[in-house]
Design an enzyme around this catalytic site. Structure first.
Site, PDB file in Angstrom:
ATOM      1  N   GLU A   1       6.667   1.075   5.199  1.00 24.87           N
ATOM      2  CA  GLU A   1       6.233   1.206   4.101  1.00 24.87           C
ATOM      3  C   GLU A   1       6.814   2.250   3.324  1.00 24.87           C
ATOM      4  OE1 GLU A   1       1.943   1.456   4.573  1.00 24.87           O
ATOM      5  OE2 GLU A   1       2.151   0.350   6.324  1.00 24.87           O
TER       6      GLU A   1
ATOM      7  N   ASP B   1       0.839   3.929  13.655  1.00 27.26           N
ATOM      8  CA  ASP B   1       0.301   4.294  12.658  1.00 27.26           C
ATOM      9  C   ASP B   1       0.640   5.826  12.124  1.00 27.26           C
ATOM     10  OD1 ASP B   1      -0.665   4.175   9.944  1.00 27.26           O
ATOM     11  OD2 ASP B   1      -2.886   3.575  10.761  1.00 27.26           O
TER      12      ASP B   1
ATOM     13  N   HIS C   1       3.955  -1.951   0.724  1.00 28.00           N
ATOM     14  CA  HIS C   1       3.499  -1.944   2.240  1.00 28.00           C
ATOM     15  C   HIS C   1       4.146  -3.110   3.018  1.00 28.00           C
ATOM     16  CE1 HIS C   1       0.515  -2.411   5.568  1.00 28.00           C
ATOM     17  NE2 HIS C   1      -0.162  -1.406   4.829  1.00 28.00           N
TER      18      HIS C   1
ATOM     19  N   ARG D   1      -3.572  -4.485  -5.568  1.00 27.73           N
ATOM     20  CA  ARG D   1      -3.454  -5.609  -4.358  1.00 27.73           C
ATOM     21  C   ARG D   1      -4.680  -6.780  -4.601  1.00 27.73           C
ATOM     22  NH1 ARG D   1      -4.352  -4.310   2.037  1.00 27.73           N
ATOM     23  NH2 ARG D   1      -6.121  -3.291   1.737  1.00 27.73           N
TER      24      ARG D   1
ATOM     25  N   ARG E   1      -2.225 -10.701   3.336  1.00 32.77           N
ATOM     26  CA  ARG E   1      -1.933 -10.068   4.679  1.00 32.77           C
ATOM     27  C   ARG E   1      -0.704 -10.633   5.138  1.00 32.77           C
ATOM     28  NH1 ARG E   1      -3.607  -5.710   6.888  1.00 32.77           N
ATOM     29  NH2 ARG E   1      -5.954  -6.484   6.911  1.00 32.77           N
TER      30      ARG E   1
HETATM   31  C1  BG6 Z   1      -1.328   0.901   7.172  1.00 33.24           C
HETATM   32  C2  BG6 Z   1      -2.191   2.135   7.324  1.00 33.24           C
HETATM   33  O1  BG6 Z   1      -0.439   1.289   5.871  1.00 33.24           O
HETATM   34  O2  BG6 Z   1      -2.205  -0.223   6.448  1.00 33.24           O
HETATM   35  C3  BG6 Z   1      -3.244   1.588   8.520  1.00 33.24           C
HETATM   36  O3  BG6 Z   1      -1.356   2.995   7.871  1.00 33.24           O
HETATM   37  C4  BG6 Z   1      -4.020   0.492   8.137  1.00 33.24           C
HETATM   38  O4  BG6 Z   1      -4.079   2.567   8.899  1.00 33.24           O
HETATM   39  C5  BG6 Z   1      -2.958  -0.585   7.672  1.00 33.24           C
HETATM   40  O5  BG6 Z   1      -4.647  -0.021   9.004  1.00 33.24           O
HETATM   41  C6  BG6 Z   1      -3.765  -2.054   7.131  1.00 33.24           C
HETATM   42  O6  BG6 Z   1      -4.490  -1.617   6.130  1.00 33.24           O
HETATM   43  P1  BG6 Z   1      -5.310  -3.065   5.727  1.00 33.24           P
HETATM   44  O7  BG6 Z   1      -6.256  -2.073   4.372  1.00 33.24           O
HETATM   45  O8  BG6 Z   1      -4.287  -3.826   4.856  1.00 33.24           O
HETATM   46  O9  BG6 Z   1      -6.082  -3.604   6.552  1.00 33.24           O
END
Ligand code: BG6
Length: 295
Positions: free
Chosen positions: A270, A211, A166, A95, A73
């Site tokens: 992103e 978002d 991302h 990922r 994360r």
């Molecule tokens: C973003 C999405 O790119 O990633 C969101 O637009 C999402 O909807 C976020 O909540 C995080 O995603 P993840 O799968 O890493 O929890």
């Protein structure tokens, strides 16, 4: 394993392979200017980028998992072959896959290159029945980080995919953060039943969960991190769309791998092919790049 990588691909102090959190392998790139990048082979995941002054530019959650089959994360998760929806794991398989080193180099001007590669595996074929080659190229310069993503269809049938970098930027205070470059761009609001509107603001400031997929956005965008007194310029090519995401308070509390207050110190901007999937015929390839530079 580490020794073998070091012998085959290491470059003195400029590029080393070390055990990272929970023993997962990471490459550390140190530019002669002092700029520095860390990237895990798990997910080809850049987790840190420091400028020559030693300041961290990316966000990494203190609650992040560092485990096989779990995404990290923060930093730059690589999204492929699916951005959202669909039958695959959230944000695809890249990922949460183990990548290998394809190529490394140090240029005469001091820039450091690292290319990581991912192919289909027995597990990926179960989830997504196509043979592919995906290469993430990382180029670290004194004041910029350039990431390229190449996807090639190695199968005998066509496939379509969506993909993104991302990127989580670390900011001093989301209340003192501005995004520029998206005025007049149409967006899909993922929080309002995918309603489509046009961005009117020259300067976007976030004050709630956000978002949005900005479709066909300009190739130059700016993140003003006023609390740190710095601006990051994002320059993209071959990646038409931009997602702006911040989970804000309630969603932060729902995410187990994200601290409750961490939404205050990050914003995701992103870049990728997100709104409309890209088709690749057998043998065809696609490349997208995003360059981050600091001012
Ligand atoms: C973003 C999405 O790119 O990633 C969101 O637009 C999402 O909807 C976020 O909540 C995080 O995603 P993840 O799968 O890493 O929890």
């Amino acid at each position: 394993m580490i020794e073998k990588l070091q012998v085959e691909y290491g470059f003195g102090g400029a590029l080393t392979f070390v055990p990272g959190t929970n023993g997962l392998l990471k490459a550390v790139l140190v530019h002669r200017s002092g700029a520095r990048v860390e990237v895990y082979l798990h997910g080809a995941h850049v987790t840190s980028w420091r400028n020559a002054a030693g300041d961290e530019l990316f966000f990494l959650s203190r609650e992040s998992n560092f485990a096989p089959e779990r995404p990290i994360r923060g930093g730059i998760p690589v999204i492929f072959p699916q951005f959202g929806g669909g039958s695959l794991p959230s944000h695809g398989i890249a990922r949460i896959s183990e990548w290998s080193v394809a190529h490394t180099g140090v240029l005469d001007n001091g820039d450091i290159l690292l290319a990581l590669q991912l192919h289909q595996s027995a597990e990926s074929l179960e989830l997504w029945p196509y043979r592919f080659s995906l290469t993430l190229g990382i180029a670290l310069a004194a004041d910029s980080l350039t990431i390229s993503l190449d996807a090639e269809n190695m199968d005998e049938k066509a496939f379509s995919f969506t993909s993104a970098l991302h990127t989580y930027f670390g900011v001093a205070d989301i209340g003192r953060t501005a995004l520029r470059g998206l005025q007049d761009v149409a967006y899909i609001d993922s929080l309002r039943e995918d309603i489509q509107e046009v961005e009117t603001r020259p300067v976007i400031r976030l004050a709630e969960e956000t978002d949005r997929i900005y479709v066909d956005a300009p190739d130059h965008l700016y993140v003003d991190d006023e609390g740190h007194g710095r601006t990051i310029e994002i320059t993209k090519a071959g990646m038409p769309d931009v997602v702006v995401w911040n989970p804000w308070i309630a969603k932060s509390q729902r995410m187990p791998d994200f601290g409750d207050d961490e939404y205050l110190r990050m914003v995701c901007v992103e870049t990728g092919i997100i709104a409309a999937p890209r088709d690749l015929s057998p043998g065809e390839y696609w490349q997208g790049t995003t360059r981050f530079s600091t001012a």
